[in-house]
Motif scaffolding. Structure first.
Motif, PDB file in Angstrom:
ATOM      1  N   LEU A 178       0.834  -1.211   0.000  1.00 26.79           N
ATOM      2  CA  LEU A 178       0.000   0.000   0.000  1.00 26.79           C
ATOM      3  C   LEU A 178       0.866   1.257   0.000  1.00 26.79           C
ATOM      4  O   LEU A 178       0.538   2.240  -0.676  1.00 26.79           O
ATOM      5  N   LEU A 179       1.956   1.244   0.757  1.00 31.45           N
ATOM      6  CA  LEU A 179       2.877   2.382   0.761  1.00 31.45           C
ATOM      7  C   LEU A 179       3.492   2.588  -0.617  1.00 31.45           C
ATOM      8  O   LEU A 179       3.606   3.723  -1.092  1.00 31.45           O
ATOM      9  N   LEU A 180       3.874   1.499  -1.268  1.00 33.98           N
ATOM     10  CA  LEU A 180       4.446   1.586  -2.607  1.00 33.98           C
ATOM     11  C   LEU A 180       3.428   2.135  -3.601  1.00 33.98           C
ATOM     12  O   LEU A 180       3.745   3.012  -4.403  1.00 33.98           O
ATOM     13  N   VAL A 181       2.199   1.645  -3.525  1.00 36.55           N
ATOM     14  CA  VAL A 181       1.139   2.122  -4.425  1.00 36.55           C
ATOM     15  C   VAL A 181       0.873   3.608  -4.182  1.00 36.55           C
ATOM     16  O   VAL A 181       0.741   4.391  -5.134  1.00 36.55           O
ATOM     17  N   ALA A 182       0.817   4.024  -2.919  1.00 40.62           N
ATOM     18  CA  ALA A 182       0.585   5.444  -2.607  1.00 40.62           C
ATOM     19  C   ALA A 182       1.734   6.297  -3.127  1.00 40.62           C
ATOM     20  O   ALA A 182       1.507   7.368  -3.709  1.00 40.62           O
ATOM     21  N   PHE A 183       2.953   5.841  -2.957  1.00 36.61           N
ATOM     22  CA  PHE A 183       4.110   6.591  -3.434  1.00 36.61           C
ATOM     23  C   PHE A 183       4.084   6.710  -4.951  1.00 36.61           C
ATOM     24  O   PHE A 183       4.284   7.798  -5.501  1.00 36.61           O
ATOM     25  N   VAL A 184       3.835   5.604  -5.636  1.00 32.39           N
ATOM     26  CA  VAL A 184       3.799   5.624  -7.106  1.00 32.39           C
ATOM     27  C   VAL A 184       2.673   6.532  -7.597  1.00 32.39           C
ATOM     28  O   VAL A 184       2.848   7.298  -8.549  1.00 32.39           O
ATOM     29  N   ALA A 185       1.526   6.502  -6.921  1.00 31.85           N
ATOM     30  CA  ALA A 185       0.412   7.380  -7.313  1.00 31.85           C
ATOM     31  C   ALA A 185       0.808   8.849  -7.181  1.00 31.85           C
ATOM     32  O   ALA A 185       0.443   9.673  -8.034  1.00 31.85           O
ATOM     33  N   LEU A 186       1.562   9.188  -6.144  1.00 34.10           N
ATOM     34  CA  LEU A 186       1.996  10.573  -5.968  1.00 34.10           C
ATOM     35  C   LEU A 186       3.043  10.984  -6.997  1.00 34.10           C
ATOM     36  O   LEU A 186       3.142  12.159  -7.350  1.00 34.10           O
ATOM     37  N   VAL A 187       3.822  10.031  -7.484  1.00 41.12           N
ATOM     38  CA  VAL A 187       4.886  10.326  -8.441  1.00 41.12           C
ATOM     39  C   VAL A 187       4.340  10.459  -9.861  1.00 41.12           C
ATOM     40  O   VAL A 187       4.847  11.257 -10.650  1.00 41.12           O
ATOM     41  N   LEU A 188       3.307   9.697 -10.194  1.00 38.43           N
ATOM     42  CA  LEU A 188       2.778   9.722 -11.558  1.00 38.43           C
ATOM     43  C   LEU A 188       2.188  11.089 -11.892  1.00 38.43           C
ATOM     44  O   LEU A 188       1.558  11.730 -11.046  1.00 38.43           O
ATOM     45  N   PRO A 189       2.390  11.525 -13.134  1.00 37.77           N
ATOM     46  CA  PRO A 189       2.000  12.885 -13.523  1.00 37.77           C
ATOM     47  C   PRO A 189       0.558  13.322 -13.226  1.00 37.77           C
ATOM     48  O   PRO A 189       0.385  14.464 -12.801  1.00 37.77           O
ATOM     49  N   PRO A 190      -0.463  12.510 -13.391  1.00 41.07           N
ATOM     50  CA  PRO A 190      -1.796  13.085 -13.133  1.00 41.07           C
ATOM     51  C   PRO A 190      -1.961  13.617 -11.713  1.00 41.07           C
ATOM     52  O   PRO A 190      -2.344  14.767 -11.522  1.00 41.07           O
ATOM     53  N   LEU A 191      -1.654  12.817 -10.713  1.00 38.89           N
ATOM     54  CA  LEU A 191      -1.804  13.253  -9.323  1.00 38.89           C
ATOM     55  C   LEU A 191      -0.719  14.260  -8.944  1.00 38.89           C
ATOM     56  O   LEU A 191      -0.989  15.240  -8.251  1.00 38.89           O
TER      57      LEU A 191
END
Length: 189
Positions: free
Chosen positions: A10-23
Motif C-alpha cells: 500500500l505504501l508503494l502504491v501510494a508513493f507511485v500514485a503521488l509520483v505519476l504525472p496526473p496526481l
C-alpha cells in the motif's frame, strides 16, 4: 506477516500514485495542495516505512542515531529546505529537484519515525514548540507579504496557504492548551 506485506504494498502504491504525472501535477498546481497535501503525505509514507523496518535494520541505524539526535537533525534540515519558496518553485520547474523532493521527504519521514521515540521528552517539547512557531511564522509571512514568494504560484494562493497555516497553528495551540489545562487529548503527539 501478510499484514506487513500488504502495508508495504500500500505504501508503494501510494508513493507511485503521488509520483505519476496526473496526481503529481494536480497536487502541484496549487501552493496549498503542494505544501499541505503532497509533502505531508510523502512524510507519512516515509514515517510508515520507518515503522515497518525490520529490527535488523533498526539495530544497524541505532549506533548512528544515538538519542535520536542525528535523525532529527537530518529531518530538520530536509524540512527547512522544503519550506523555502525557491525549493517549491524548483520542484515544479525542474525535474531533478522534483526527484530530490520525492527522495528526501520520505527520508525525512523515515528519520522522524526512527528518531522521535528516542528523543528525551524535553527535546520533544522544544521541537513541538518550534514546529508550531514555524507554522505561525510561515503563515504570517505568506499572508502579510505584498509580493509573491513563489514564481509558479499566484499571490492569492500564497495568502490562502498563509491563512491555513495560521489556522492549523491556532488549532494546534488550542489542542495543547486543552491537554495541559484539562488533560483532554485531541491528537496523540
Amino acid at each position: 506477516m501478510s499484514i506487513k506485506i500488504k502495508q508495504e504494498w500500500l505504501l508503494l502504491v501510494a508513493f507511485v500514485a503521488l509520483v505519476l504525472p496526473p496526481l503529481q501535477q494536480f497536487l502541484e498546481q496549487s501552493m496549498v495542495t503542494h505544501m499541505l497535501v503532497q509533502i505531508p503525505i510523502l512524510t507519512i509514507i516515509g514515517w510508515m516505512i520507518g515503522k515497518s523496518l525490520s529490527e535488523h535494520w533498526k539495530s544497524k541505524i541505532v549506533p548512528w542515531n544515538r538519542w535520536g539526535i542525528t535523525g532529527m537533525a537530518l529531518a530538520i534540515v530536509i524540512m527547512t529546505y522544503w519550506m523555502l519558496p525557491r525549493a517549491l518553485d524548483a520542484a515544479v520547474s525542474e525535474w531533478y529537484f522534483e526527484l530530490v523532493k520525492f527522495i528526501t521527504i520520505p527520508l525525512m519521514g523515515i528519520s522522524l519515525s526512527l528518531s522521535w521515540p528516542l528523543l528525551h521528552p524535553i527535546a520533544q517539547g522544544v521541537l513541538k514548540l518550534e514546529f508550531w512557531a514555524t507554522f505561525m511564522r510561515l503563515g504570517w509571512l505568506y499572508l502579510d507579504l505584498p509580493d509573491r514568494l513563489c514564481a509558479n504560484y499566484l499571490l492569492s494562493d500564497q495568502r490562502i496557504l498563509g491563512q491555513l497555516l495560521l489556522l492549523g497553528g491556532s488549532a494546534w495551540a488550542v489542542a495543547w492548551t486543552l491537554r495541559i489545562m484539562f488533560g483532554t487529548r485531541i491528537v496523540k503527539t
